[in-house]
Each structure stands twice: as C-alpha cells, then as structure tokens.
Write a protein that holds these residues in place. Structure first.
Motif, PDB file in Angstrom:
ATOM      1  N   ASN A 124       1.323  -1.671   4.654  1.00 39.33           N
ATOM      2  CA  ASN A 124       1.258  -0.228   4.870  1.00 39.33           C
ATOM      3  C   ASN A 124       0.501   0.505   3.771  1.00 39.33           C
ATOM      4  N   CYS A 141      -3.350  -0.320   3.917  1.00 40.38           N
ATOM      5  CA  CYS A 141      -3.968   0.352   5.066  1.00 40.38           C
ATOM      6  C   CYS A 141      -4.067   1.855   4.854  1.00 40.38           C
ATOM      7  N   SER A 142      -2.977   2.479   4.432  1.00 34.20           N
ATOM      8  CA  SER A 142      -2.982   3.940   4.287  1.00 34.20           C
ATOM      9  C   SER A 142      -3.827   4.405   3.103  1.00 34.20           C
ATOM     10  N   PHE A 173      -8.096   1.932   4.196  1.00 36.48           N
ATOM     11  CA  PHE A 173      -8.828   1.597   5.414  1.00 36.48           C
ATOM     12  C   PHE A 173      -9.187   2.791   6.293  1.00 36.48           C
ATOM     13  N   HIS A 174      -8.875   3.994   5.851  1.00 34.98           N
ATOM     14  CA  HIS A 174      -9.401   5.177   6.525  1.00 34.98           C
ATOM     15  C   HIS A 174     -10.835   5.449   6.073  1.00 34.98           C
ATOM     16  N   LEU A 192      -9.177  -5.457   6.596  1.00 33.20           N
ATOM     17  CA  LEU A 192      -7.978  -5.769   7.353  1.00 33.20           C
ATOM     18  C   LEU A 192      -6.976  -6.432   6.437  1.00 33.20           C
TER      19      LEU A 192
END
Length: 109
Positions: free
Chosen positions: A78, A81-82, A85-86, A91
């Motif tokens: 989490n 990604c947060s 990856f924006h 991945l």
C-alpha cells in the motif's frame, strides 16, 4: 530445521525512484533486501528496458525482501503504491514462501 511461512515482497519500478523506495522500506522496518538492476520486459504500457535505456521508461530495478507478517507485506504494498505509482511506472506484489531460517531476516518482522 522446520520451514516457516513468510511473504516475498517484490517491487519493480523506474530507477529514478530506487533510493526513495529503499528509504521508505527502511522507515517500515525493513533492513534486508536484494536489488536487481537492468530489469527488462514488456507489458500494456510498452517495453521496459534494461541498462541501455532503450525502452520508454529507461532503466528499471527490482527489489526483493522477505517479511514474516502478512500485515507488514500489505503495508509495504500500500505504501509503495500510494507514494510512487501515481507518478512513476512500476508494480509491487507478494507471494507466499517458506524459509528455512528466520535468522536470515532478523529485522524484517
């Protein structure tokens, strides 16, 4: 020795954020990891290049770490990604593994 259940956490991303991801892992209590450079492949967004920078994303890397706790693995997923990856391509995934000794990962609990 009895094998123990653990989680392998794998992060694949653009090389420009490698140090930032390592810093994040350390703040999450991860002290052991392996970094692979020159990762290449192909996906929905095009070609991922290795060291030659020939793909649309330039150089890429892969970090692997082992944790004993599923909640910690999910926290890593989490947070990575947060946090990244924006804006960057990458991945992160986990898989169940068995390890022979958790002495190899004393701080990754």
């Amino acid at each position: 020795m009895t094998p123990k259940n653990a989680k392998l956490v794998v992060i694949i991303a653009e090389a420009t954020i490698e140090e930032q991801i390592i810093t994040l892992l350390k703040t999450l209590g991860i002290s052991g990891y392996i970094v692979h450079h020159g990762i290449s492949g192909h996906g929905d967004r095009g070609v991922w290049a290795g060291f030659d920078g020939g793909g649309i994303f330039g150089d890429n890397f892969r970090i692997e770490t082992i944790v004993l706790d599923e909640q910690q693995a999910n926290t890593i997923l989490n947070k990575v990604c947060s946090s990244f990856f924006h804006q960057y391509s990458g991945l992160v995934y986990t898989t169940d593994i068995k390890i022979v000794s958790n002495d190899l990962i004393p701080n990754n609990k």
